[in-house]
Design a protein around this motif. Structure first.
Motif, short mmCIF file in Angstrom:
data_model
loop_
_atom_site.label_atom_id
_atom_site.label_comp_id
_atom_site.label_asym_id
_atom_site.label_seq_id
_atom_site.Cartn_x
_atom_site.Cartn_y
_atom_site.Cartn_z
N TRP A 141 0.85 -1.19 0.00
CA TRP A 141 0.00 0.00 0.00
C TRP A 141 0.88 1.24 0.00
CZ3 TRP A 141 -5.06 -0.87 -0.57
CH2 TRP A 141 -5.56 -2.11 -0.18
N MET A 146 -6.31 6.43 3.26
CA MET A 146 -7.46 5.90 2.54
C MET A 146 -8.21 4.93 3.43
SD MET A 146 -5.68 3.36 -0.25
CE MET A 146 -7.23 2.67 -0.78
N ALA A 180 -2.97 3.91 -4.98
CA ALA A 180 -2.85 3.34 -3.64
C ALA A 180 -1.95 2.11 -3.55
CB ALA A 180 -4.25 2.96 -3.13
#
Length: 188
Positions: A141, A146, A180
């Motif tokens: 990630w 997020m 992401a």
């Protein structure tokens, strides 16, 4: 590193269709250049989000390695429902992988590096199980806030990952699958 370990009772999150929007298993198979003759290790396999597509892309064994037996049991159920028979489940941590030296052509480590206490030792293990000219792909990630994925303080940015890998004598190439999610490719 050593963020919190993912809990098996949340395994359904790993198959969430929203994950496909960030990184699809088919895209990973393509980027890894999986061939029918490749033997593959999915390290931190969980319930099979990547393992099953990898197994469909090769005619050889796919070693699904995970520390959680519950996750591997879910993977077996998923593989059985799709009538996939070339997955071998291995209960193991990633700092002392229970696989032979030079066993696999391709290895995937998806979204677990941030959970490994001794990354240097784990990197040595990743290299040990790969055959010469093998390829390792680490998916992680990106260090952005997020809803999905681990908390920001547990994430490893792509820049930091590159630094860590270079410090451990591997020269990665970094690609982004989405804003992401990034991948660090290492050729052994």
């Amino acid at each position: 590193m050593a963020g919190h370990r993912f809990k098996p009772d949340k395994a359904d999150k790993l198959l969430d269709p929203k994950r496909r929007e960030l990184v699809s298993p088919e895209q990973v198979v393509k980027e890894l250049k999986v061939k029918k003759e490749n033997i593959i290790a999915d390290l931190g396999a969980g319930n099979g989000f990547f393992t099953i597509p990898l197994a469909k892309a090769t005619e050889q064994e796919v070693y699904a390695v995970d520390i959680e037996e519950k996750m591997l049991n879910l993977l077996r159920e998923n593989a059985n429902s799709e009538k996939i028979g070339n997955i071998q489940c291995v209960i193991s941590d990633l700092e002392d992988i229970r696989l032979n030296d030079d066993l696999v052509n391709k290895a995937l480590v998806a979204f677990v590096v941030h959970e490994i206490p001794n990354l240097k030792k784990a990197l040595g293990e990743f290299k040990r199980i790969l055959r010469p000219n093998g390829t390792l792909l680490i998916l992680e990630w990106e260090a952005i806030e997020m809803e999905m994925g681990p908390p920001l303080h547990e994430r490893i940015s792509s820049g930091k990952m590159k630094e860590i890998l270079i410090e451990n004598d591997v020269e990665p190439s970094i690609i982004h699958f989405s804003e992401a999610v990034y991948g660090a490719f290492i050729n052994v």
